[in-house]
Design a protein around this motif. Structure first.
Motif, PDB file in Angstrom:
ATOM      1  N   ASP A  26       0.820  -1.211   0.000  1.00 25.08           N
ATOM      2  CA  ASP A  26       0.000   0.000   0.000  1.00 25.08           C
ATOM      3  C   ASP A  26       0.855   1.263   0.000  1.00 25.08           C
ATOM      4  N   GLU A  27       1.917   1.279   0.772  1.00 25.39           N
ATOM      5  CA  GLU A  27       2.693   2.509   0.975  1.00 25.39           C
ATOM      6  C   GLU A  27       3.839   2.716  -0.003  1.00 25.39           C
ATOM      7  N   TYR A  28       4.238   1.676  -0.709  1.00 26.87           N
ATOM      8  CA  TYR A  28       5.385   1.774  -1.605  1.00 26.87           C
ATOM      9  C   TYR A  28       5.023   1.245  -2.977  1.00 26.87           C
ATOM     10  N   GLY A  29       5.841   1.603  -3.950  1.00 27.94           N
ATOM     11  CA  GLY A  29       5.675   1.059  -5.288  1.00 27.94           C
ATOM     12  C   GLY A  29       6.223  -0.354  -5.345  1.00 27.94           C
ATOM     13  N   LEU A  30       5.905  -1.048  -6.413  1.00 29.82           N
ATOM     14  CA  LEU A  30       6.373  -2.414  -6.570  1.00 29.82           C
ATOM     15  C   LEU A  30       6.960  -2.566  -7.964  1.00 29.82           C
ATOM     16  N   ILE A  31       8.156  -3.110  -7.998  1.00 28.28           N
ATOM     17  CA  ILE A  31       8.806  -3.448  -9.259  1.00 28.28           C
ATOM     18  C   ILE A  31       8.984  -4.962  -9.253  1.00 28.28           C
ATOM     19  N   VAL A  32       8.350  -5.615 -10.182  1.00 25.48           N
ATOM     20  CA  VAL A  32       8.440  -7.068 -10.303  1.00 25.48           C
ATOM     21  C   VAL A  32       9.391  -7.352 -11.452  1.00 25.48           C
ATOM     22  N   CYS A  33      10.320  -8.247 -11.214  1.00 28.90           N
ATOM     23  CA  CYS A  33      11.284  -8.586 -12.265  1.00 28.90           C
ATOM     24  C   CYS A  33      11.352 -10.107 -12.422  1.00 28.90           C
ATOM     25  N   GLY A  34      10.706 -10.614 -13.481  1.00 32.37           N
ATOM     26  CA  GLY A  34      10.816 -12.022 -13.819  1.00 32.37           C
ATOM     27  C   GLY A  34      10.035 -12.977 -12.939  1.00 32.37           C
ATOM     28  N   TRP A  35       9.049 -12.519 -12.220  1.00 28.57           N
ATOM     29  CA  TRP A  35       8.253 -13.395 -11.358  1.00 28.57           C
ATOM     30  C   TRP A  35       7.085 -13.953 -12.160  1.00 28.57           C
ATOM     31  N   SER A  36       6.904 -15.251 -12.135  1.00 31.37           N
ATOM     32  CA  SER A  36       5.830 -15.872 -12.924  1.00 31.37           C
ATOM     33  C   SER A  36       4.473 -15.742 -12.250  1.00 31.37           C
ATOM     34  N   ALA A  37       4.452 -15.609 -10.940  1.00 36.46           N
ATOM     35  CA  ALA A  37       3.211 -15.556 -10.147  1.00 36.46           C
ATOM     36  C   ALA A  37       2.476 -16.890 -10.167  1.00 36.46           C
ATOM     37  N   ASP A  38       3.156 -17.952 -10.523  1.00 33.13           N
ATOM     38  CA  ASP A  38       2.511 -19.266 -10.596  1.00 33.13           C
ATOM     39  C   ASP A  38       2.499 -20.022  -9.272  1.00 33.13           C
ATOM     40  N   TRP A  39       3.545 -19.915  -8.486  1.00 29.80           N
ATOM     41  CA  TRP A  39       3.703 -20.811  -7.342  1.00 29.80           C
ATOM     42  C   TRP A  39       3.401 -20.176  -5.987  1.00 29.80           C
ATOM     43  N   ASP A  40       3.668 -18.900  -5.835  1.00 32.17           N
ATOM     44  CA  ASP A  40       3.497 -18.236  -4.538  1.00 32.17           C
ATOM     45  C   ASP A  40       2.096 -17.642  -4.461  1.00 32.17           C
ATOM     46  N   ARG A  41       1.131 -18.483  -4.123  1.00 31.62           N
ATOM     47  CA  ARG A  41      -0.279 -18.080  -4.110  1.00 31.62           C
ATOM     48  C   ARG A  41      -0.567 -17.004  -3.054  1.00 31.62           C
ATOM     49  N   ALA A  42       0.089 -17.061  -1.914  1.00 37.96           N
ATOM     50  CA  ALA A  42      -0.143 -16.055  -0.871  1.00 37.96           C
ATOM     51  C   ALA A  42       0.291 -14.673  -1.362  1.00 37.96           C
ATOM     52  N   LEU A  43       1.404 -14.620  -2.060  1.00 41.38           N
ATOM     53  CA  LEU A  43       1.875 -13.339  -2.592  1.00 41.38           C
ATOM     54  C   LEU A  43       0.954 -12.842  -3.712  1.00 41.38           C
ATOM     55  N   VAL A  44       0.485 -13.746  -4.537  1.00 39.33           N
ATOM     56  CA  VAL A  44      -0.461 -13.362  -5.590  1.00 39.33           C
ATOM     57  C   VAL A  44      -1.717 -12.755  -4.966  1.00 39.33           C
ATOM     58  N   ARG A  45      -2.257 -13.409  -3.937  1.00 39.59           N
ATOM     59  CA  ARG A  45      -3.466 -12.873  -3.270  1.00 39.59           C
ATOM     60  C   ARG A  45      -3.181 -11.498  -2.645  1.00 39.59           C
ATOM     61  N   ALA A  46      -2.000 -11.331  -2.070  1.00 41.86           N
ATOM     62  CA  ALA A  46      -1.658 -10.039  -1.456  1.00 41.86           C
ATOM     63  C   ALA A  46      -1.599  -8.941  -2.519  1.00 41.86           C
ATOM     64  N   VAL A  47      -0.990  -9.227  -3.648  1.00 37.87           N
ATOM     65  CA  VAL A  47      -0.905  -8.226  -4.730  1.00 37.87           C
ATOM     66  C   VAL A  47      -2.297  -7.975  -5.305  1.00 37.87           C
ATOM     67  N   GLU A  48      -3.096  -9.016  -5.446  1.00 35.44           N
ATOM     68  CA  GLU A  48      -4.464  -8.845  -5.952  1.00 35.44           C
ATOM     69  C   GLU A  48      -5.292  -7.973  -5.015  1.00 35.44           C
ATOM     70  N   GLY A  49      -5.096  -8.146  -3.704  1.00 37.72           N
ATOM     71  CA  GLY A  49      -5.937  -7.465  -2.719  1.00 37.72           C
ATOM     72  C   GLY A  49      -5.495  -6.062  -2.350  1.00 37.72           C
ATOM     73  N   THR A  50      -4.344  -5.637  -2.829  1.00 40.60           N
ATOM     74  CA  THR A  50      -3.826  -4.320  -2.445  1.00 40.60           C
ATOM     75  C   THR A  50      -3.435  -3.543  -3.687  1.00 40.60           C
ATOM     76  N   ARG A  51      -3.842  -2.307  -3.711  1.00 46.54           N
ATOM     77  CA  ARG A  51      -3.421  -1.436  -4.817  1.00 46.54           C
ATOM     78  C   ARG A  51      -2.856  -0.163  -4.218  1.00 46.54           C
ATOM     79  N   SER A  52      -1.594   0.106  -4.539  1.00 42.87           N
ATOM     80  CA  SER A  52      -0.961   1.309  -4.016  1.00 42.87           C
ATOM     81  C   SER A  52      -1.691   2.544  -4.528  1.00 42.87           C
ATOM     82  N   ARG A  53      -1.989   3.440  -3.614  1.00 45.25           N
ATOM     83  CA  ARG A  53      -2.648   4.686  -4.013  1.00 45.25           C
ATOM     84  C   ARG A  53      -1.641   5.685  -4.558  1.00 45.25           C
ATOM     85  N   ARG A  54      -0.364   5.418  -4.318  1.00 47.21           N
ATOM     86  CA  ARG A  54       0.667   6.402  -4.652  1.00 47.21           C
ATOM     87  C   ARG A  54       1.476   6.067  -5.902  1.00 47.21           C
TER      88      ARG A  54
END
Length: 160
Positions: A26-54
């Motif tokens: 929420d508070e910072y930007g996110l730079i993803v580099c080469g992540w497939s998002a296939d295996w880490d389901r908890a992280l996928v849900r966290a990114v899906e559920g949060t959108r940085s306002r900034r």
């Protein structure tokens, strides 16, 4: 936090880690580099559920996006950096941030620039003077004879 490797271990995060992750997303930007998002389901849900306002989401991917990665980039309207190695985006990012830092430096006056330049340059060499070798019986004092006499300089006579 213990390391998580298997699909089962990556399914959920402990509560305190989940809260920290949501706050960071929420508070910072996110730079993803080469992540497939296939295996880490908890992280996928966290990114899906949060959108940085900034800050936007940046996603660098070399090759084909997985379905999960494509869904996340679409959901967050991510800026996609395609076809680069893992090093290129970060090297370019550092170069751009450094350029911004240089732009924010207070401009210096001409006088300050001159002083800084003089400090940066090496000291000039001492002036070189040609020194004539003295021959015995020769005067180096070029004043007329009467001026030398008034100054108390006695003439040298050649013995010969």
């Amino acid at each position: 936090m213990e390391q998580r490797n298997t699909v089962d271990e990556l399914e959920t995060y402990p509560e305190e880690l989940q809260e920290l992750l949501e706050r960071v997303l929420d508070e910072y930007g996110l730079i993803v580099c080469g992540w497939s998002a296939d295996w880490d389901r908890a992280l996928v849900r966290a990114v899906e559920g949060t959108r940085s306002r900034r800050y936007p989401l940046f996603w660098s991917q070399y090759g084909r996006f997985s379905d999960a990665a494509r869904a996340l980039t679409a959901q967050h309207d991510a800026v996609v950096i395609d076809g680069r190695s893992a090093d290129e985006p970060f090297t370019d990012l550092v170069r751009r941030v450094e350029a911004l830092d240089r732009l924010t430096a207070t401009p210096i006056t001409r006088d300050v620039a001159v002083v800084q330049l003089k400090r940066a340059l090496p000291d000039p060499p001492a002036p070189h003077r040609a020194v004539r070798p003295r021959r015995p019986g020769c005067h180096t004092d070029r004043r007329p004879q009467h001026a030398r006499a008034q100054a108390g300089v006695r003439p040298v006579h050649r013995v010969g």
